[in-house]
Design an enzyme around this catalytic site. Structure first.
Site, PDB file in Angstrom:
ATOM      1  N   SER A 141       0.012   8.955  -5.198  1.00 28.24           N
ATOM      2  CA  SER A 141       0.067   8.605  -3.780  1.00 28.24           C
ATOM      3  C   SER A 141       1.440   8.042  -3.466  1.00 28.24           C
ATOM      4  O   SER A 141       2.211   7.712  -4.366  1.00 28.24           O
ATOM      5  CB  SER A 141      -1.006   7.548  -3.474  1.00 28.24           C
ATOM      6  N   TYR A 154      -5.826  -0.123  -5.035  1.00 25.27           N
ATOM      7  CA  TYR A 154      -5.463   1.288  -4.857  1.00 25.27           C
ATOM      8  C   TYR A 154      -4.088   1.580  -5.451  1.00 25.27           C
ATOM      9  O   TYR A 154      -3.892   2.578  -6.159  1.00 25.27           O
ATOM     10  CB  TYR A 154      -5.483   1.625  -3.368  1.00 25.27           C
TER      11      TYR A 154
END
Length: 269
Positions: A141, A154
């Site tokens: 990401s 995350y």
């Protein structure tokens, strides 16, 4: 890498980027084994892919289950004969400051976002080594490059995917298996709406956070999927998806400690 007549396994293929990757591969004549914890979503993607004349199967799979992942290569080989590409796309989101996030929720996210990638790679690597040319593609990401506040869990998982992928690439150098790590920026999927949040978070704060996150997810998923597949075709070791990912990557490189102060000012502006 020529994709026609190859076989690709994709996790998280029931929607979003996973579905977009599947359709871009199908357009190129690549056969597909599509896995998702939501079997109906995987089936929908498979039926779309079949319109391009490829063989596409769908499978219910929880990448957090050791036993399910361990058994999955045999299922795919029975349906497709072999595997050339493994795309570890399945992932979940978890918002909240570290002190707000429970240990159980933190572990839940890591089991899917990181350990799921490791499990799938361990399970399929022997199969991939049987291909003439193979590739592992792991979805990290933009938060595997930078670490904003409120994204401790995350970001930790996506940095872990990045580190694992880079080390694995070095270990497999000179073999038939290449490794690609993908850093999508703001892609318009349902991940923000589906994010798990800390228990007791004020509803108004939750809604505000979701609106801000959703506003940053601008790139259509099908565009992101096409960029990723083009990168696979070109044997790219690293794929940055979107101008936001490219800009942030440069900013982090030149200001590895102070980048967040610069980004925070830009966001407020």
């Amino acid at each position: 890498m020529k994709l026609a007549q190859r076989v690709a396994v994709i996790t998280g293929a029931g929607g979003g980027i996973g579905r977009a990757i599947a359709i871009s591969l199908a357009r190129r004549g690549c056969h597909l084994a599509l896995a998702d914890i939501d079997e109906s979503g995987a089936k929908f993607t498979a039926l779309q892919a079949r319109e391009f004349g490829v063989r596409a199967t769908w499978h219910q799979l929880d990448v957090a289950s050791r036993d399910a992942v361990r058994a999955f290569p045999d299922t795919v080989r029975a349906a497709h004969g072999g595997v050339d590409i493994l795309i570890n796309n399945a992932g979940v989101a978890l918002g909240g400051m570290f002190e707000q996030v429970s240990e159980e929720d933190f572990d839940w996210l890591m089991e899917i976002n990181f350990h799921g990638v490791v499990r799938m790679t361990r399970a399929f690597l022997p199969v991939l080594k049987g291909s003439q040319q193979a590739r592992i593609v792991n979805l990290s990401s933009i938060y595997g490059i930078i670490s904003p506040p409120g994204q401790a869990a995350y970001s930790a998982s996506k940095f872990a995917v990045r580190g694992f992928s880079n080390a694995l690439r070095h270990e497999l150098a000179g073999t038939n298996v290449g490794v690609t790590v993908v850093h999508p920026g703001g892609v318009n999927t349902a991940i923000a709406q589906n994010a798990r949040l800390p228990a007791g978070a004020p509803p108004a704060e939750v809604e505000r956070g979701r609106k801000i996150a959703q506003a940053m997810l601008r790139m259509p998923a099908d565009q992101a999927g096409e960029i990723i597949v083009q990168g696979i075709e070109r044997d790219r070791a690293r794929i940055l998806v979107g101008n936001d990912a490219k800009i942030v990557s440069l900013l982090e490189r030149f200001a590895p400690v102070s980048y967040w102060n610069l980004l925070r000012k830009a966001i407020r502006a």
